[in-house]
Design a protein around this motif. Structure first.
Motif, PDB file in Angstrom:
ATOM      1  N   ALA A   1       0.837  -1.205   0.000  1.00 31.18           N
ATOM      2  CA  ALA A   1       0.000   0.000   0.000  1.00 31.18           C
ATOM      3  C   ALA A   1       0.869   1.251   0.000  1.00 31.18           C
ATOM      4  N   ARG A   2       1.919   1.238   0.786  1.00 30.84           N
ATOM      5  CA  ARG A   2       2.807   2.403   0.837  1.00 30.84           C
ATOM      6  C   ARG A   2       3.645   2.545  -0.428  1.00 30.84           C
ATOM      7  N   GLU A   3       3.709   1.458  -1.217  1.00 30.93           N
ATOM      8  CA  GLU A   3       4.358   1.535  -2.533  1.00 30.93           C
ATOM      9  C   GLU A   3       3.373   1.943  -3.627  1.00 30.93           C
ATOM     10  N   GLY A   4       2.094   2.129  -3.245  1.00 30.99           N
ATOM     11  CA  GLY A   4       1.109   2.640  -4.191  1.00 30.99           C
ATOM     12  C   GLY A   4       0.124   1.653  -4.746  1.00 30.99           C
ATOM     13  N   ALA A   5       0.081   0.419  -4.212  1.00 35.70           N
ATOM     14  CA  ALA A   5      -0.831  -0.605  -4.732  1.00 35.70           C
ATOM     15  C   ALA A   5      -2.136  -0.642  -3.953  1.00 35.70           C
ATOM     16  N   ASP A   6      -3.230  -0.932  -4.648  1.00 33.83           N
ATOM     17  CA  ASP A   6      -4.464  -1.338  -3.992  1.00 33.83           C
ATOM     18  C   ASP A   6      -4.321  -2.807  -3.625  1.00 33.83           C
ATOM     19  N   VAL A   7      -4.927  -3.208  -2.519  1.00 32.32           N
ATOM     20  CA  VAL A   7      -4.658  -4.529  -1.955  1.00 32.32           C
ATOM     21  C   VAL A   7      -5.958  -5.258  -1.629  1.00 32.32           C
ATOM     22  N   ALA A   8      -6.042  -6.520  -2.057  1.00 34.25           N
ATOM     23  CA  ALA A   8      -7.080  -7.431  -1.601  1.00 34.25           C
ATOM     24  C   ALA A   8      -6.434  -8.429  -0.658  1.00 34.25           C
ATOM     25  N   ILE A   9      -7.104  -8.724   0.444  1.00 38.56           N
ATOM     26  CA  ILE A   9      -6.560  -9.693   1.396  1.00 38.56           C
ATOM     27  C   ILE A   9      -7.569 -10.806   1.624  1.00 38.56           C
ATOM     28  N   SER A  10      -7.072 -12.036   1.621  1.00 42.37           N
ATOM     29  CA  SER A  10      -7.924 -13.172   1.961  1.00 42.37           C
ATOM     30  C   SER A  10      -7.512 -13.700   3.328  1.00 42.37           C
TER      31      SER A  10
ATOM     32  N   GLY B   1      -3.635   5.483   1.932  1.00 35.45           N
ATOM     33  CA  GLY B   1      -4.322   6.095   0.798  1.00 35.45           C
ATOM     34  C   GLY B   1      -4.731   5.132  -0.288  1.00 35.45           C
ATOM     35  N   GLN B   2      -4.741   3.834   0.021  1.00 36.84           N
ATOM     36  CA  GLN B   2      -5.073   2.818  -0.980  1.00 36.84           C
ATOM     37  C   GLN B   2      -6.342   2.066  -0.593  1.00 36.84           C
ATOM     38  N   ARG B   3      -6.946   1.418  -1.580  1.00 39.79           N
ATOM     39  CA  ARG B   3      -8.132   0.615  -1.333  1.00 39.79           C
ATOM     40  C   ARG B   3      -7.731  -0.748  -0.777  1.00 39.79           C
ATOM     41  N   CYS B   4      -8.591  -1.285   0.101  1.00 39.55           N
ATOM     42  CA  CYS B   4      -8.370  -2.626   0.646  1.00 39.55           C
ATOM     43  C   CYS B   4      -9.662  -3.422   0.537  1.00 39.55           C
TER      44      CYS B   4
END
Length: 291
Positions: A68-77, A97-100
């Protein structure tokens, strides 16, 4: 914080209560370091979408925070019973600042594996990085204690799910995408009381090479990280209080690792910084050789 790797993180974990089930950071006395206060991004994954299995805690949470701090949106299972930890991870991703996207469920379910990829693509707009990190750890003091159902569950979670997720994700991945698997030093050192777990991790290391050979011609890199003893919720489940107190002290560095110390390897393997790496297993073991 000292720069001495021997003392830069806790060297023992006294009075840590044992846990059952899947384990929770929320119930740990000594909280792991996921990089909450230390990881600084450089925009290496800006505009990317990553799915991280086991993203609620431990290594998965550290990777989610770093991505996220590198700029990616993240999905977590994660499993349903790990929701409290998953909510904490989501808060850190959103703070960056990213979507999760939270995706609870059991990776042993083949339909759930397919759904994870479909929902990530649908709700976050694609998938550029797949981190196969979730794992079940089994302890067996002898062959007579190996439970067949537990053994099948371990392979279903640790190995079969990886193949199913890669199969579902690859058609959505453009050149430049990456798959990062979590194996273990146990794939090589194979402790006598962890034969089932070690066997699954050995399979993952071999799977990583096979997937790399298959997907690298499409511009999709596949690598793995091999952690040593890392302070995560899996430890209070599998080990006795005495073993927890001295966890990692038999490594050359003399202590267990923290999830935050793994995250940079996952960033390297997912980003352009690792563009000529595929089929590799990166050891983060406190000095234990696995070559």
């Amino acid at each position: 914080m000292t720069n001495d790797p021997r003392t830069s993180q806790p060297t023992s974990f006294p009075d840590e209560p044992q846990q059952s089930g899947s384990g929770l950071v929320a119930e740990m006395r000594t909280k792991p370091d996921h990089g909450e206060d230390s990881y600084v991004g450089k925009g290496l994954l800006k505009g990317r979408v990553a799915l991280i299995t086991g993203g609620d805690s431990g290594i998965g949470r550290a990777v989610a925070i770093a991505y996220a701090r590198e700029g990616a949106d993240v999905a977590i299972s994660y499993l349903d019973e790990e929701q409290v930890d998953a909510d904490e991870t989501k808060a850190w991703v959103e703070k960056a600042g990213q979507r999760c996207l939270q995706l609870p469920g059991d990776l042993r379910d083949r339909d759930h594996c397919t759904a994870l990829i479909a929902r990530t693509v649908e709700e976050l707009g694609g998938i550029d990085v797949l981190v196969n990190n979730a794992a079940a750890q089994t302890i067996n003091e002898g062959l007579d204690t190996v439970d067949d159902d537990e053994m099948q569950a371990a392979f279903a979670t640790n190995v079969f799910a990886m193949i199913r997720l890669a199969k579902a994700a690859a058609p959505h991945m453009a050149p430049g995408s990456a798959i990062v698997n979590t194996t273990s030093e146990q794939a090589k050192v194979s402790a006598k009381n962890m034969i089932v777990y070690a066997a699954t991790k050995g399979a993952i290391s071999t799977l990583t090479i096979g997937l790399s050979n298959l997907l690298a011609p499409q511009g999709i890199r596949v690598n793995a990280v091999a952690p040593g003893p890392i302070w995560t919720p899996i430890q209070p489940i599998a080990k006795s209080p005495d073993a927890l107190e001295t966890l990692g002290q038999d490594t050359p560095i003399g202590r267990a690792g923290q999830p935050a110390e793994l995250a940079p390897a996952y960033v390297l393997l997912a980003s352009r910084e690792g563009s000529y790496m595929s089929g590799a297993v990166v050891a983060v073991t406190g000095g234990v050789p696995i070559a």
